[in-house]
Design an enzyme around this catalytic site. Structure first.
Site, mmCIF file in Angstrom:
data_model
loop_
_atom_site.group_PDB
_atom_site.id
_atom_site.type_symbol
_atom_site.label_atom_id
_atom_site.label_comp_id
_atom_site.label_asym_id
_atom_site.label_seq_id
_atom_site.Cartn_x
_atom_site.Cartn_y
_atom_site.Cartn_z
ATOM 1 N N TYR A 69 -7.272 -16.125 -3.210
ATOM 2 C CA TYR A 69 -6.307 -15.232 -2.554
ATOM 3 C C TYR A 69 -6.329 -15.450 -1.046
ATOM 4 C CZ TYR A 69 -4.003 -10.816 -1.291
ATOM 5 O OH TYR A 69 -3.159 -9.865 -0.771
ATOM 6 N N ASN A 98 7.314 -10.254 0.279
ATOM 7 C CA ASN A 98 6.185 -9.375 -0.005
ATOM 8 C C ASN A 98 5.516 -9.667 -1.343
ATOM 9 O OD1 ASN A 98 4.644 -6.674 -0.092
ATOM 10 N ND2 ASN A 98 6.019 -6.505 -1.843
ATOM 11 N N THR A 101 -3.270 0.777 -3.165
ATOM 12 C CA THR A 101 -2.246 0.567 -4.184
ATOM 13 C C THR A 101 -2.951 0.107 -5.462
ATOM 14 O OG1 THR A 101 -1.998 -1.721 -3.475
ATOM 15 C CG2 THR A 101 -0.532 -0.089 -2.454
ATOM 16 N N ASP A 120 12.972 -8.128 -7.639
ATOM 17 C CA ASP A 120 11.741 -8.044 -8.420
ATOM 18 C C ASP A 120 11.996 -8.574 -9.823
ATOM 19 O OD1 ASP A 120 9.233 -6.927 -9.675
ATOM 20 O OD2 ASP A 120 9.099 -5.913 -7.739
ATOM 21 N N ASP A 155 12.625 -14.066 -9.649
ATOM 22 C CA ASP A 155 11.329 -14.709 -9.847
ATOM 23 C C ASP A 155 11.100 -15.570 -8.611
ATOM 24 O OD1 ASP A 155 9.185 -16.352 -10.430
ATOM 25 O OD2 ASP A 155 9.938 -17.019 -12.376
ATOM 26 N N THR A 204 -14.601 -6.238 -7.898
ATOM 27 C CA THR A 204 -15.754 -6.707 -7.113
ATOM 28 C C THR A 204 -17.020 -5.951 -7.508
ATOM 29 O OG1 THR A 204 -15.083 -5.236 -5.291
ATOM 30 C CG2 THR A 204 -14.463 -7.563 -5.128
#
Length: 264
Positions: free
Chosen positions: A158, A89, A195, A39, A62, A205
């Site tokens: 996305y 992930n 999450t 991470d 990264d 949204t």
């Protein structure tokens, strides 16, 4: 019947410091895997790795940077003597209507979600294939999204990048097979999980006027889901653990929906 057992496997999880990645790391550690949390969040990642136990570790990564991948994989193999599973992930979601498309936001999603996954596959293959520093094959699990299989407003960029992860997974599985790498490549399509990223989507949204409130946005997702609920981190983590294990030894080039039926 083969049990879900990762004993003896070294597993690198990108974006592993929080959210779904943290859940995957914990689930695979519970199944006997040696976990490398990868991470950008050094403190959170190192804290998580320490909480899993002394046999686990953290590497700075990264996912958009090729040199960072080279260093992270080399450190993993040097410290643990192996690399058997890579879970791609790490991801980011930017909510915006198509009429408000910001090119820099789209580029960011392309770099993290798609290029980051592609580089993860590249370095997993180089390490795991015959003659590589790990050299005993393995498994790659890519994290796509139910957004790759449904039409939901305000997540066009996305959705496009996560659809790309699906196609990339299948091509990678074919290349690995044809070239004798011995690496299985699969992906999962998580449904909406509350999450930080999932909560942000509901709020944003609603802020765009697509739903009356964040609660209404969540309700709309649940209404589209035959299982009648949002996903839980454990739902996704268990599926990834299965794909990493020998119980999935003949599962290759597949996309596994873990969405309660939302994307059917």
């Amino acid at each position: 019947m083969t049990q879900i057992d990762l004993t003896g496997r070294t597993v690198l999880v990108t974006g592993g410091a929080q959210g779904l990645g943290e859940g995957m790391a914990r689930a695979m550690a519970d199944s006997g895997g040696r976990i490398v949390v990868a991470d950008l969040q050094d403190e959170a990642g190192a804290t998580l790795a320490k909480s899993l136990g002394e046999q686990h570790g953290f590497v700075h990564l990264d996912v958009t940077d090729d040199a960072s991948w080279t260093a992270a994989v080399a450190e993993t193999v040097e410290r643990f003597g192996a690399l058997d599973v890579v879970v791609n992930n790490a991801g980011v979601e930017v909510t915006q209507l198509l009429v408000d498309t910001e090119p820099d936001d789209v580029r960011r999603m392309l770099e993290i979600n798609l290029l980051g996954t592609m580089l993860g596959i590249k370095h997993a293959f180089r390490a795991m294939r015959p003659g590589g520093p790990a050299g005993r094959g393995g498994a790659v699990i890519n994290v796509s999204s139910v957004a790759a299989t449904i039409a939901f407003p305000a997540i066009a960029g996305y959705s496009a990048t996560k659809s790309g992860v699906d196609r990339l997974t299948r091509v990678a599985a074919m290349e690995s097979g044809k070239l004798g790498y011995g690496v299985r490549v699969n992906c999962v399509y998580p449904g909406l999980v509350p999450t930080a990223m999932g909560q942000k989507l509901a709020v944003e949204t609603a802020g765009l006027g697509l739903f009356e409130s964040p609660e209404a946005a969540v309700g709309a997702v649940v209404e589209l889901t035959p299982s009648g609920r949002l996903g839980e981190v454990a739902d996704i983590a268990d599926a990834v653990t299965f794909l990493a294990s020998d119980a999935a030894r003949f599962v290759n080039g597949a996309g596994l929906p873990v969405d309660g039926g939302m994307g059917m």
